[in-house]
Design a protein around this motif. Structure first.
Motif, PDB file in Angstrom:
ATOM      1  N   ILE A  24      11.503   5.341   7.137  1.00  0.00           N
ATOM      2  CA  ILE A  24      12.356   5.527   8.323  1.00  0.00           C
ATOM      3  C   ILE A  24      12.410   4.243   9.140  1.00  0.00           C
ATOM      4  O   ILE A  24      13.475   3.815   9.602  1.00  0.00           O
ATOM      5  CB  ILE A  24      11.844   6.700   9.175  1.00  0.00           C
ATOM      6  N   TYR A  27      14.517   1.723   7.196  1.00  0.00           N
ATOM      7  CA  TYR A  27      15.942   2.081   7.237  1.00  0.00           C
ATOM      8  C   TYR A  27      16.530   1.693   8.590  1.00  0.00           C
ATOM      9  O   TYR A  27      17.676   1.244   8.679  1.00  0.00           O
ATOM     10  CB  TYR A  27      16.139   3.583   7.014  1.00  0.00           C
ATOM     11  N   GLU A  28      15.729   1.887   9.651  1.00  0.00           N
ATOM     12  CA  GLU A  28      16.183   1.532  10.994  1.00  0.00           C
ATOM     13  C   GLU A  28      16.373   0.017  11.106  1.00  0.00           C
ATOM     14  O   GLU A  28      17.318  -0.465  11.730  1.00  0.00           O
ATOM     15  CB  GLU A  28      15.168   2.016  12.026  1.00  0.00           C
ATOM     16  N   ARG A 108      19.768   5.367  18.522  1.00  0.00           N
ATOM     17  CA  ARG A 108      18.635   4.631  17.956  1.00  0.00           C
ATOM     18  C   ARG A 108      18.784   4.447  16.448  1.00  0.00           C
ATOM     19  O   ARG A 108      18.517   3.373  15.911  1.00  0.00           O
ATOM     20  CB  ARG A 108      17.332   5.369  18.256  1.00  0.00           C
ATOM     21  N   TYR A 109      19.216   5.515  15.766  1.00  0.00           N
ATOM     22  CA  TYR A 109      19.303   5.473  14.306  1.00  0.00           C
ATOM     23  C   TYR A 109      20.753   5.358  13.837  1.00  0.00           C
ATOM     24  O   TYR A 109      21.120   5.875  12.785  1.00  0.00           O
ATOM     25  CB  TYR A 109      18.651   6.725  13.707  1.00  0.00           C
ATOM     26  N   ILE A 112      21.464   3.818  10.077  1.00  0.00           N
ATOM     27  CA  ILE A 112      21.079   4.679   8.964  1.00  0.00           C
ATOM     28  C   ILE A 112      21.868   5.984   9.005  1.00  0.00           C
ATOM     29  O   ILE A 112      22.214   6.558   7.968  1.00  0.00           O
ATOM     30  CB  ILE A 112      19.561   4.944   8.946  1.00  0.00           C
ATOM     31  N   HIS A 113      22.184   6.456  10.209  1.00  0.00           N
ATOM     32  CA  HIS A 113      22.998   7.673  10.330  1.00  0.00           C
ATOM     33  C   HIS A 113      24.345   7.473   9.656  1.00  0.00           C
ATOM     34  O   HIS A 113      24.812   8.330   8.897  1.00  0.00           O
ATOM     35  CB  HIS A 113      23.188   8.029  11.809  1.00  0.00           C
TER      36      HIS A 113
END
Length: 206
Positions: A24, A27-28, A108-109, A112-113
Motif C-alpha cells: 500500500i 502503491y501510494e 491521499r490515495y 492508486i485509486h
C-alpha cells in the motif's frame, strides 16, 4: 476452549500483513504499475524470496491488497472511532463524518485509486474481486439501513444509489483543483441527497 495462535503462525501472519501494508505504501509512492515485488519486500524489511513465499507474483499481491484494504477500510480511512448510528438523528452526523473521511482517503490515495479504477476495466480478476467485495459490503449496508427504513421496498436500489452519490462526491473532491468547489457545501448537498433517497426513515419515537 479458545485455541491459541501458535507463535509461528502469528509471525507468519504478521509478515504477510507487513508485506501488504508495504505494498500500500509503495502503491501510494509509485503506483501499482511501477512498483515491483523487490520494492515491496524492501519496504517490508524482508528479502524478495520471503515475499514469494507468501505471494505467487505481483498481481497476487495486488489482489490480496484489495481484499486486505476492504477488510481494514475503517482503519485505513481513519473511521475506527466513528460511532455507528443508533437513532435517526445520528444518521446525518454519521454520513457527514464518513463522507469527509472518505474524501480525504480518496485524495491521499488518488493515484492508486485511479489505477485500480482502470484495472477494473482491463483486468477480469480485479473486476471480479471488486464485484464480490462490493456485494458483501452492500449486504452490510442494507442490513443497517433496514433498521431505519419504514418501507424497505427497493432497499437495494436505494442503498446502491446512496453509495453512488457519496462515491461520486469523493471523486469530485479528489479532482477539485479542476472545479474549485466549496467542499463543505458539496458535502451538505450530497448528504441531503442521500437522506432524500432514504426519506422513509423511521422516527426516533418508533
Amino acid at each position: 476452549m479458545e485455541k491459541k495462535v501458535k507463535p509461528v503462525q502469528a509471525r507468519s501472519q504478521k509478515t504477510r500483513d507487513d508485506l501488504l501494508k508495504a505494498a500500500i505504501v509503495m502503491y501510494e509512492k509509485k503506483g501499482y504499475h511501477k512498483t515491483t515485488v523487490d520494492d515491496i519486500a524492501a519496504e517490508a524489511g524482508v528479502s524478495t524470496g520471503i515475499a514469494y513465499r507468501y505471494f505467487r507474483n505481483k498481481k497476487d499481491i495486488l489482489l490480496s491488497v484489495i481484499t486486505y484494504g476492504a477488510e481494514h477500510i475503517s482503519h485505513i480511512a481513519d473511521i475506527d472511532d466513528t460511532p455507528i448510528p443508533e437513532t435517526v438523528t445520528d444518521i446525518r452526523r454519521y454520513l457527514e463524518a464518513i463522507l469527509k473521511a472518505f474524501e480525504e482517503f480518496h485524495i491521499r490515495y488518488r493515484d492508486i485509486h485511479e489505477e485500480l479504477e482502470g484495472l477494473q476495466h482491463t483486468d477480469e480478476d480485479v473486476r471480479k474481486l471488486y464485484s464480490e467485495i462490493t456485494d458483501e459490503k452492500m449486504k452490510e449496508v442494507i442490513s443497517r439501513l433496514a433498521a431505519f427504513l419504514h418501507d424497505d421496498t427497493n432497499i437495494r436500489e436505494k442503498a446502491y444509489t446512496a453509495i453512488s452519490i457519496m462515491e461520486q462526491h469523493c471523486h469530485m473532491m479528489m479532482n477539485n483543483e479542476l472545479y474549485g468547489l466549496n467542499a463543505g457545501i458539496m458535502r451538505d448537498l450530497a448528504v441531503n441527497a442521500v437522506l432524500s433517497i432514504l426519506k422513509g426513515v423511521k422516527s426516533d419515537e418508533t
